[in-house]
Design a protein around this motif. Structure first.
Motif, mmCIF file in Angstrom:
data_model
loop_
_atom_site.group_PDB
_atom_site.id
_atom_site.type_symbol
_atom_site.label_atom_id
_atom_site.label_comp_id
_atom_site.label_asym_id
_atom_site.label_seq_id
_atom_site.Cartn_x
_atom_site.Cartn_y
_atom_site.Cartn_z
ATOM 1 N N HIS A 160 0.854 -1.184 0.000
ATOM 2 C CA HIS A 160 0.000 0.000 0.000
ATOM 3 C C HIS A 160 0.896 1.241 0.000
ATOM 4 O O HIS A 160 2.014 1.218 0.519
ATOM 5 C CB HIS A 160 -0.923 0.037 1.236
ATOM 6 N N VAL A 161 0.380 2.320 -0.583
ATOM 7 C CA VAL A 161 1.032 3.638 -0.535
ATOM 8 C C VAL A 161 0.050 4.597 0.118
ATOM 9 O O VAL A 161 -1.138 4.615 -0.228
ATOM 10 C CB VAL A 161 1.416 4.137 -1.947
ATOM 11 N N VAL A 162 0.543 5.396 1.052
ATOM 12 C CA VAL A 162 -0.313 6.350 1.734
ATOM 13 C C VAL A 162 0.294 7.741 1.605
ATOM 14 O O VAL A 162 1.516 7.919 1.673
ATOM 15 C CB VAL A 162 -0.494 5.979 3.228
ATOM 16 N N ALA A 163 -0.578 8.734 1.368
ATOM 17 C CA ALA A 163 -0.178 10.141 1.334
ATOM 18 C C ALA A 163 -1.151 10.933 2.183
ATOM 19 O O ALA A 163 -2.272 10.493 2.459
ATOM 20 C CB ALA A 163 -0.166 10.668 -0.105
ATOM 21 N N GLU A 164 -0.740 12.099 2.631
ATOM 22 C CA GLU A 164 -1.623 12.923 3.444
ATOM 23 C C GLU A 164 -2.885 13.296 2.662
ATOM 24 O O GLU A 164 -3.990 13.271 3.190
ATOM 25 C CB GLU A 164 -0.890 14.179 3.897
ATOM 26 N N SER A 165 -2.719 13.660 1.394
ATOM 27 C CA SER A 165 -3.834 13.973 0.501
ATOM 28 C C SER A 165 -3.341 13.787 -0.924
ATOM 29 O O SER A 165 -2.131 13.677 -1.176
ATOM 30 C CB SER A 165 -4.342 15.399 0.730
ATOM 31 N N ILE A 166 -4.260 13.761 -1.872
ATOM 32 C CA ILE A 166 -3.871 13.505 -3.256
ATOM 33 C C ILE A 166 -2.997 14.628 -3.810
ATOM 34 O O ILE A 166 -2.133 14.395 -4.657
ATOM 35 C CB ILE A 166 -5.132 13.286 -4.130
#
Length: 607
Positions: A104-110
């Motif tokens: 999985h990849v997670v970012a604060e926002s797109i």
């Protein structure tokens, strides 16, 4: 064991890669921004029941194309404590590995991944094909109709926000330019930045300032010389470049914003950049280049933003700027490609007409060069704006201005035979020297010497600081090695500036004040041609004009000719190069009053 426990035991571990991005370093503090993003990602991953195994981050604009990401990441100079696995290129590469180190990849926002809608959806598609999920801390973890719509809405919001930000930023730059402020970057060659209190009191309290431009006493005369040589001299780009490179202390070469790219010499491109820079007219100009989207390509002049009023001291006039543009266009049109080897000309080659004053005669009305014409057995020089030039021409300019070469030659050779190559030339110049004031000819060298003295004092201060670092007992061996290397570099720079300063002081000491003795010594080196001068063959006359760097300006309204010549001492003489007359003189008939004029005038040419 319950069915729920069995399902939880067989579910693969959720291993996340955190993707962080901060805008370019002058807009945000990367240390604070990246730390905040990582904390928000960790909180979201904790809710989803996983762990972060790697962190990828970069300092990069979010509008860049995906293939350009990571090429300009500005991490140098920042002490960011977050362990870094790489930037966007490394994240894409690791996501495609088998087995992948994360699923999985997670970012604060797109918008932390990209503010470009195409790049955002390309990233989503790339991760999907690699079997890696893309998640945002401000969106649901599970994929659904609502989450897909929300993702697209967030991408649209990011693009729209960036558009509004760029529009407001551009309008701010335009408003600042209209008011005459310098809108960022280094000062162009010939000027220096002058700081002013920021008009916003909150920014003023934080020590922020606004800048305008002021003349650089050393480099502004160099800019003026370049324009004079291009518009009124006989030298081309190569000759102007060689002239400037012949004396780098007098004509310091420009330094680019990135010192690593500095050539240390003048080039044709640097001269061309100065000639086409409208800021030398005294107006502030912005948006000459498309730096955001066009990779620095020039914008058309109608896209430039000018200040409403002159905002700094001009070096040239607006008319001279237009003349440079007109001359460049004319030169581009007049270039002709010679036939290739073996090609047969379409018609027999005509014998080229030789004009004695080719590249040495200018029109006083428009300030542009007059061109040779042949009429049967006579040669003429003409200025015809409709055929030669179409920009920057005064409305009072006649449709045709013609001057026959015979009276022109008589006037020039008559003056030279009497006052330069005649037996009474010393009497003529003694009278002219006594009738005018002369400025200090060594002023540019003195200004450059003062600039070097300030640089030397600054280098001494830096050297002292480094030596104090070496005297500290608590520093490591590696640090001592780096300090020693820095000391060596500073000593080398210091020695180079001392050497240049010695040369400048020698030049100042050897620069004589224009007086009868100095000018007389230069005149004494010339032969007494007198009446024989007009009888010289055309080739010899042309060489005489070249040796004097003759420049003629014809005023058709007064039927008068204005001449400028330069005398050069012999290589075996310690005399300096002087404009004759020296700066500050205007010999004429009759003798003028004392003044600050700088041209040699010969009036009375009647057609």
């Amino acid at each position: 064991m319950s069915a729920l426990s069995v399902a939880a035991a067989t579910q693969p571990e959720r291993r996340f890669a955190a993707a962080l991005r901060c805008s370019e370093e002058e807009l945000q503090n990367p240390d604070l921004s990246l730390d905040r993003q990582l904390r928000n990602c960790e909180a979201a991953v904790a809710r989803w029941g996983g762990r972060i195994v790697a962190v990828y981050y970069e300092v990069e604009t979010g509008t860049a194309d995906l293939r350009d990401r990571g090429s300009r990441s500005g991490l140098a100079g920042f002490d960011i404590p977050i362990p870094r696995a790489g930037g966007m290129p490394e994240l894409l590469r690791d996501a495609s590995r088998t087995p992948a180190p994360f699923n999985h990849v997670v970012a604060e926002s797109i918008n932390r991944l990209a503010r470009n809608s195409l790049a955002a959806f390309q990233l989503e598609d790339h991760f999907k094909k690699a079997g890696v999920g893309l998640h945002c801390a401000n969106e649901p973890f599970e994929t659904s109709f609502g989450s897909i719509v929300l993702r697209h809405i967030n991408v649209g919001l990011a693009v729209g926000y960036h558009h509004e930000l760029m529009t407001a930023s551009r309008q701010g730059f335009e408003a600042g330019t209209h008011q005459g402020w310098h809108m960022g970057g280094v000062a162009c060659y010939g000027y220096k930045l002058v700081a002013h209190d920021h008009p916003n009191p909150h920014k003023r309290r934080r020590g922020l300032v606004r800048h305008t431009l002021d003349l650089d006493p050393v480099r502004a005369p160099v800019v003026r010389r370049i324009f004079d040589e291009y518009l009124h001299g006989t030298r081309g780009f190569n000759e102007i470049r060689d002239l400037l490179n012949s004396d780098p202390d007098r004509f310091p070469p420009p330094t680019p914003p990135d010192p690593a790219r500095a050539l240390g010499v003048w080039s044709k491109s640097s001269i061309r950049e100065i000639l086409h820079n409208p800021k030398y007219t005294g107006y502030q100009v912005w948006n000459r280049r498309a730096r955001k989207q066009g990779r620095g390509r020039p914008n058309p002049p109608d896209a430039w933003v000018w200040s409403d009023q002159p905002s700094h001291p001009p070096i040239i006039s607006k008319q001279e700027h237009q003349q440079v543009h007109a001359k460049a266009q004319h030169n581009a049109r007049s270039r002709r490609t010679a036939p290739t080897d073996g090609a047969t000309p379409a018609q027999p080659t005509r014998r080229r007409t030789e004009y004695l004053f080719r590249s040495r005669l200018w029109c006083a009305i428009c300030g542009l060069r007059m061109w040779g014409h042949r009429r049967k057995t006579s040669r003429w020089y003409g200025c015809q704006p409709s055929h030669q030039r179409g920009a920057g021409i005064p409305p009072t300019h006649p449709p045709l201005v013609y001057l026959n070469e015979r009276p022109l030659l008589d006037a020039v050779t008559g003056f030279l035979a009497t006052n330069v190559y005649g037996p009474e030339r010393h009497t003529y110049w003694n009278a002219r020297l006594a009738s005018a004031d002369t400025p200090d000819p060594a002023a540019p060298a003195r200004a450059r010497a003062c600039e070097l003295e300030r640089e030397i004092a600054d280098l001494h201060a830096r050297l002292d600081r480094q030596i104090r670092n070496l005297e500290d007992d608590d520093v490591s061996a590696e640090f001592r090695r780096r300090v020693a290397a820095r000391v060596t570099t500073l000593e080398h720079d210091l020695a180079a500036r001392h050497d240049t300063l010695r040369k400048l002081h020698a030049e100042i000491d050897a620069t004589p004040t224009p007086n009868a003795a100095n000018v007389g010594r230069l005149l004494a080196a010339l032969p007494l041609l007198a009446d024989a001068l007009p009888e010289l063959p055309p080739a010899d006359l042309r060489r005489v004009f070249d040796s004097l760097d003759l420049r003629c300006v014809y005023d058709p309204a007064a039927h008068a000719l204005d001449l400028t010549i330069t005398l050069v001492g012999s290589p075996d003489d310690d005399a300096q190069v002087w404009d004759v007359p020296p700066a500050g003189l205007e010999p004429a008939h009759p003798a003028p009053e004392a003044g600050a004029l700088s041209r040699l005038s010969y009036e009375g040419l009647l057609l």
